[in-house]
Scaffold this active site. Structure first.
Site, PDB file in Angstrom:
ATOM      1  N   LYS A  94       0.843  -1.131   0.009  1.00  0.00           N
ATOM      2  CA  LYS A  94       0.070   0.105   0.000  1.00  0.00           C
ATOM      3  C   LYS A  94       0.795   1.391   0.059  1.00  0.00           C
ATOM      4  O   LYS A  94       0.685   2.177   0.932  1.00  0.00           O
ATOM      5  CB  LYS A  94      -0.845   0.059   1.212  1.00  0.00           C
ATOM      6  CG  LYS A  94      -2.186  -1.204   1.111  1.00  0.00           C
ATOM      7  CD  LYS A  94      -3.243  -0.806   1.889  1.00  0.00           C
ATOM      8  CE  LYS A  94      -4.120  -2.178   2.108  1.00  0.00           C
ATOM      9  NZ  LYS A  94      -3.668  -3.317   2.315  1.00  0.00           N
ATOM     10  N   ASP A  97       3.249   7.502  -0.832  1.00  0.00           N
ATOM     11  CA  ASP A  97       4.189   8.690  -0.536  1.00  0.00           C
ATOM     12  C   ASP A  97       4.324   9.268  -2.025  1.00  0.00           C
ATOM     13  O   ASP A  97       3.986   8.926  -3.217  1.00  0.00           O
ATOM     14  CB  ASP A  97       5.468   8.119   0.024  1.00  0.00           C
ATOM     15  CG  ASP A  97       5.830   9.288   0.972  1.00  0.00           C
ATOM     16  OD1 ASP A  97       5.880  10.542   0.637  1.00  0.00           O
ATOM     17  OD2 ASP A  97       6.264   9.003   2.184  1.00  0.00           O
TER      18      ASP A  97
HETATM   19  O1  6AU Z   1      -9.493 -11.883   5.013  1.00  0.00           O
HETATM   20  P1  6AU Z   1      -9.062 -10.958   6.191  1.00  0.00           P
HETATM   21  O2  6AU Z   1      -9.712  -9.828   6.764  1.00  0.00           O
HETATM   22  O3  6AU Z   1      -8.075 -11.584   7.397  1.00  0.00           O
HETATM   23  O4  6AU Z   1      -7.675 -10.184   5.445  1.00  0.00           O
HETATM   24  C1  6AU Z   1      -7.817  -9.322   4.438  1.00  0.00           C
HETATM   25  C2  6AU Z   1      -6.532  -8.858   3.877  1.00  0.00           C
HETATM   26  C3  6AU Z   1      -5.665  -8.022   4.846  1.00  0.00           C
HETATM   27  C4  6AU Z   1      -5.864  -6.521   4.392  1.00  0.00           C
HETATM   28  O5  6AU Z   1      -4.681  -5.772   4.625  1.00  0.00           O
HETATM   29  C5  6AU Z   1      -6.298  -6.738   3.126  1.00  0.00           C
HETATM   30  O6  6AU Z   1      -6.915  -8.015   2.747  1.00  0.00           O
HETATM   31  N1  6AU Z   1      -6.971  -5.688   2.472  1.00  0.00           N
HETATM   32  C6  6AU Z   1      -7.078  -4.709   1.414  1.00  0.00           C
HETATM   33  C7  6AU Z   1      -5.916  -5.035   0.612  1.00  0.00           C
HETATM   34  C8  6AU Z   1      -5.750  -6.159  -0.106  1.00  0.00           C
HETATM   35  O7  6AU Z   1      -5.182  -4.048   0.102  1.00  0.00           O
HETATM   36  C9  6AU Z   1      -7.949  -3.701   0.911  1.00  0.00           C
HETATM   37  C10 6AU Z   1      -8.903  -3.668   1.644  1.00  0.00           C
HETATM   38  O8  6AU Z   1      -9.918  -2.756   1.567  1.00  0.00           O
HETATM   39  N2  6AU Z   1      -9.272  -4.567   2.697  1.00  0.00           N
HETATM   40  C11 6AU Z   1      -8.282  -5.461   3.155  1.00  0.00           C
HETATM   41  O9  6AU Z   1      -8.483  -6.253   4.265  1.00  0.00           O
HETATM   42  O10 6AU Z   1      -4.331  -8.475   4.594  1.00  0.00           O
END
Ligand code: 6AU
Length: 263
Positions: A94, A97
């Site tokens: 992510k 900057d």
């Molecule tokens: O299924 P989870 O909730 O255990 O994990 C979700 C993963 C985490 C978050 O950093 C990422 O997805 N994520 C992202 C990403 C991929 O960029 C964006 C977002 O909006 N929500 C999210 O959960 O590693």
């Protein structure tokens, strides 16, 4: 007499194929549109898990800055597994900057992300210079690289989820369409097949966590929200049998995807 040394060069056929094309081929060949979000703090554990689950996924997503045992040797080992079992590596950095700083974050420091991550995630908040900088930096690498722009987030109250912001992200994707191969999104943003929509916040049984994460089912993600790739973390990681759960998510996600997209 000195014998000539026999030099066997193992050609990595993957490096010459553009990342977008490679991704699409992997999805079809493996019948998987599942990305495992391996939010674990041990790279050894991720390597072990990817050996078991690699066959079921099209992509493995990690956060290198949460690893307590990161080393370039170990990350090379993970890269080798990804090549052998044919999935992409996404570093969920992510970036957010100015261009000059992200170019350094991408290529230097402890992690040297550009050396091993096929894809990275990027916020367009600072403006399009961030993507321009990453694309330029990626050109110094001898393999195809790309990024996913974060257009919308799954967490409660996300400030990204307004129309002007999302339109700006789409414009940026169009301008840098060689390097931008898709979005992290919660809805279908464009009708173009060029961009893969990757949707996190997916769980078959839970609706959220205690810290603002919001979940939908794989069907809701693919049907209602237009996902091509479904990103699943704790639904698999916290299950009793990670391999069986990953298989179940792979089947469910690809079945719905085939039904709807008729691929
Ligand atoms: O299924 P989870 O909730 O255990 O994990 C979700 C993963 C985490 C978050 O950093 C990422 O997805 N994520 C992202 C990403 C991929 O960029 C964006 C977002 O909006 N929500 C999210 O959960 O590693």
């Amino acid at each position: 007499m000195q014998l000539p040394t026999l030099k066997i060069e193992i050609e990595d056929k993957n490096i010459s194929i553009p990342i977008r094309q490679r991704f699409q081929t992997i999805i079809k060949e493996k019948k998987s549109n599942l990305c495992l979000s391996a939010d674990l703090t041990s790279l050894d554990e991720i390597i072990e898990l990817s050996n078991l689950i690699g066959k079921n996924i099209c992509m493995l997503k990690i956060h290198c800055d949460i690893l307590t045992d990161f080393s370039m040797d170990k990350i090379q080992e993970l890269k080798d597994v990804s090549r052998r079992l044919n999935f992409l590596l996404l570093e969920d950095r992510k970036f957010a900057d100015i261009g000059n700083t992200v170019a350094l974050q991408y290529t230097k420091g402890l992690f040297q992300i550009a050396e091993w991550a096929d894809l990275v995630t990027v916020h367009v908040l600072p403006g399009e210079g961030i993507v321009q900088a990453l694309e330029q930096a990626a050109q110094t690498i001898n393999e195809s690289r790309g990024c996913l722009l974060i257009a919308q987030m799954s967490s409660k109250g996300a400030l990204t989820n307004n129309e002007d912001y999302v339109n700006g992200v789409i414009k940026c994707a169009e301008k840098y369409s060689d390097f931008v191969i898709g979005f992290i999104s919660q809805s279908r943003l464009t009708t173009s097949d060029k961009y893969l929509h990757c949707t996190p916040g997916v769980h078959l049984t839970n609706t959220g966590d205690q810290l603002g994460q919001q979940y939908v089912t794989p069907r809701q993600a693919i049907d209602g929200r237009g996902a091509d790739i479904v990103i699943v973390g704790r639904a698999i990681l916290d299950s009793i049998n990670r391999v069986k759960t990953a298989e179940a998510y792979q089947q469910e996600c690809y079945q719905v995807y085939e039904e709807l997209r008729k691929i």
